[in-house]
Each structure stands twice: as C-alpha cells, then as structure tokens.
Scaffold this active site. Structure first.
Site, short mmCIF file in Angstrom:
data_model
loop_
_atom_site.label_atom_id
_atom_site.label_comp_id
_atom_site.label_asym_id
_atom_site.label_seq_id
_atom_site.Cartn_x
_atom_site.Cartn_y
_atom_site.Cartn_z
N ASP A 83 0.91 -0.92 0.03
CA ASP A 83 0.01 0.00 -0.07
C ASP A 83 1.02 1.17 -0.11
O ASP A 83 2.01 1.36 0.34
CB ASP A 83 -0.91 -0.01 1.13
CG ASP A 83 -1.58 1.14 1.74
OD1 ASP A 83 -2.19 1.95 0.64
OD2 ASP A 83 -1.28 1.89 2.96
N ASP A 98 0.03 5.12 0.91
CA ASP A 98 -0.09 6.01 2.30
C ASP A 98 -0.21 5.25 3.39
O ASP A 98 -0.91 4.26 3.65
CB ASP A 98 -1.50 6.70 2.05
CG ASP A 98 -1.38 7.83 0.99
OD1 ASP A 98 -0.67 8.63 1.06
OD2 ASP A 98 -2.54 8.00 0.23
N ARG A 111 -0.29 10.90 2.12
CA ARG A 111 -0.24 12.35 0.75
C ARG A 111 1.04 12.65 0.77
O ARG A 111 1.54 13.88 0.31
CB ARG A 111 -1.30 13.05 0.92
CG ARG A 111 -2.73 12.47 0.70
CD ARG A 111 -2.97 11.94 -0.67
NE ARG A 111 -2.53 12.81 -1.96
CZ ARG A 111 -1.67 12.41 -2.85
NH1 ARG A 111 -1.08 11.60 -2.89
NH2 ARG A 111 -1.41 13.65 -3.76
N ARG A 124 -10.97 17.95 -2.43
CA ARG A 124 -9.83 17.66 -2.68
C ARG A 124 -8.56 18.63 -2.55
O ARG A 124 -7.27 18.46 -2.65
CB ARG A 124 -9.48 16.73 -3.84
CG ARG A 124 -10.30 15.47 -3.79
CD ARG A 124 -9.46 14.26 -4.52
NE ARG A 124 -8.37 13.84 -4.01
CZ ARG A 124 -8.27 13.35 -2.90
NH1 ARG A 124 -9.26 13.02 -2.25
NH2 ARG A 124 -6.87 12.83 -2.36
N ARG A 127 -6.52 19.07 5.71
CA ARG A 127 -6.47 17.74 5.86
C ARG A 127 -6.71 17.26 7.25
O ARG A 127 -7.75 16.58 7.63
CB ARG A 127 -5.66 17.00 5.23
CG ARG A 127 -5.51 17.17 3.45
CD ARG A 127 -4.58 16.49 3.13
NE ARG A 127 -4.68 15.89 1.71
CZ ARG A 127 -5.40 14.66 1.57
NH1 ARG A 127 -5.47 13.68 2.38
NH2 ARG A 127 -5.84 14.57 0.32
N SER A 162 -11.79 11.69 2.46
CA SER A 162 -12.59 11.45 1.37
C SER A 162 -12.95 9.85 1.49
O SER A 162 -12.57 9.17 2.43
CB SER A 162 -11.74 11.50 0.09
OG SER A 162 -10.58 10.43 0.07
#
Ligand code: M1P
Length: 257
Positions: free
Chosen positions: A18, A20, A27, A143, A150, A188
């Site tokens: 994976d 992040d 990010r 976004r 964030r 998100s």
C-alpha cells in the site's frame, strides 16, 4: 514458472505495498531511507505498489528526482489495480463509467453533490468529486484542501463520523448499484464496483508463478481499504503502523539475511 523478466531475483516472491501510511506518510513523499530499502529489496524479490489513489498522485509520492515510478517498481497498481503496469508497460484495465453506465452515474453524482452542499462543516474547498478511471473519490471538504486543512478535517470527522454517515446513506439509497464505499484516507472515500478493491490487482499477478505474494498495508482492519487484500488467501499479509514499521519488517524478513 516466474516470468524470465524476473530471473535476476534471488527469491521468486512478490512483495506488494500500500502507499499512504505504508511506504509514505499520508499524501507525502517517501523518505530517502525507504527508497534505498526498496532498491535493495528489488534485487532480491519482485516488488509492486497497490494504491487507491490515481497514478499521478502516487508518482508525486514515490518518484525520485523525476524518475518514472512505473519503472521503479516491477508492478505499479494505481486505483486498486484498475490502472496497472508491469515492468513499465500498461496492462489491460476496465473503467468505472463503462461498468456503471452514464444513466446510473448521473443520479448518483447529483445526489452526492447535493448532499455535500447541505453538509455544515467548518470549511469547504474544491473538487468534491474526483472522477477516476476505476472509481470516483468523494470528499466533503474537497480535494484541494491543504495538508493542515486535511489534518483538521480528519480530526473533525473522527469526532462527528461525517463520512461514515454519508456512506451509510449512499449504501442504502444505491443498494442496487452493488458498489463498495471505502474510507481509505483522511478526507474522502472511494466508490467502486464490488470486487474492485485492492484484490483487483491480484488478478494481474496470481498466475505468474510466484511462490509467495506478500502484502504490506496500514488499513488492514475491517472497513479499511487494505482489509480485503490483507485477508485474501492468495497473500501473506503484514499490518504496519507506519513507513518505519514497514522498513523494520522488511529488514527482518528479506534484508538482514
Ligand atoms: O490511499 C488511500 C487514499 O488516499 C487518498 O485519500 P484522502 O485524500 O482522503 O487522504 C485518496 O487518494 C483515496 O482515493 C485513497 O484511497
């Protein structure tokens, strides 16, 4: 038999990551130490990433001085493998819009935008629905939020459960669409057809003759976007708490011997 393209590796094993929280902080870019570890690892085994984000964003995180990320990894899987590369060459893929159809997509996206418009949250930015090849990504704050925005949204959402409530409404209203709603990041959630989670990437590698397929991820709990591939019988799953934890396990399993 493992493809002759990988004849130079000492082990016929595939190690998937994976992005992040596993290779990089959320990010953000990969550390020089992580890049070096991946280079060392690639001499021994076949390596790949399986990210939920699109390829442009993953490349921003993993590329080194403008290097081509689809060549830095043997397998590059963005959008859960709906965008896929092997040794720098694209593999066949499908698209979300072809699967769902324009007639069903329009009411879904209209409903999502109305719902977000009615959400009373501290701040909103832009790009509330990101249309990708294999999924749509829905963000109540948008976004375009900065890193600090964030982090603040993530903390606010932990308290108020905004995304979980939004997903519940969509699951009920669009039950007949057979979609998965996956809260994988900070601001998100991803929406894609059932089965197009990260296990989708495995269909590109399962018949390639690997003795073992390892997967490293941080959101391996039920409901996390690494859960399905982590628990899949075709993989040996490793749950990590940070990129440093990934490095620690890689050293133990593959590098310190
Ligand atoms: O890789 C995990 C998730 O990363 C991003 O989530 P967020 O912007 O909410 O932190 C998105 O790219 C998402 O699609 C992805 O699953």
């Amino acid at each position: 038999m493992v493809s002759s393209e990988f004849a130079d590796r000492t082990h016929k094993k595939l190690v998937l990551f994976d992005v992040d929280g596993t290779l990089t902080p959320a990010r953000r870019t990969a550390s020089p130490e992580m890049i070096q570890i991946l280079r060392d690892l690639r001499k021994k085994v076949v390596i790949g990433f399986v990210g939920g984000s699109d390829l442009v964003k993953i490349a921003e995180q993993l590329s080194v001085n403008g290097s081509n990320v689809v060549e830095d990894f043997d397998y590059a899987f963005a959008e859960n493998g709906l965008t896929a590369y092997k040794m720098g060459k694209p593999l066949a893929s499908q698209s979300f819009i072809n699967y769902i159809g324009e007639d069903r997509y329009k009411p879904l996206v209209n409903f999502i935008l109305h719902y977000i418009a009615d959400m009373d949250i501290p701040i909103k930015r832009g790009t509330f629905v990101e249309f990708r090849n294999g999924m749509i990504n829905v963000s109540p704050i948008g976004r375009n939020a900065t890193v600090q925005e964030r982090n603040e949204f993530e903390a606010y959402d932990k308290q108020h459960g905004l995304r979980a409530a939004f997903v519940k409404v969509l699951q009920e209203k669009y039950a007949d669409y057979d979609l998965t709603f996956s809260i994988g990041g900070q601001i998100s959630f991803d929406v894609f057809p059932r089965g197009w989670d990260k296990t989708y990437a495995l269909r590109h590698v399962e018949d390639q003759g690997f003795e073992e397929i390892h997967f490293f991820g941080d959101k391996t709990y039920k409901g996390g976007n690494d859960y399905e591939i982590f628990t899949d019988p075709r993989t040996i799953g490793h749950s990590v708490s940070s990129p440093d934890d990934t490095i620690r396990i890689l050293k133990e399993l593959f590098l310190d011997n």
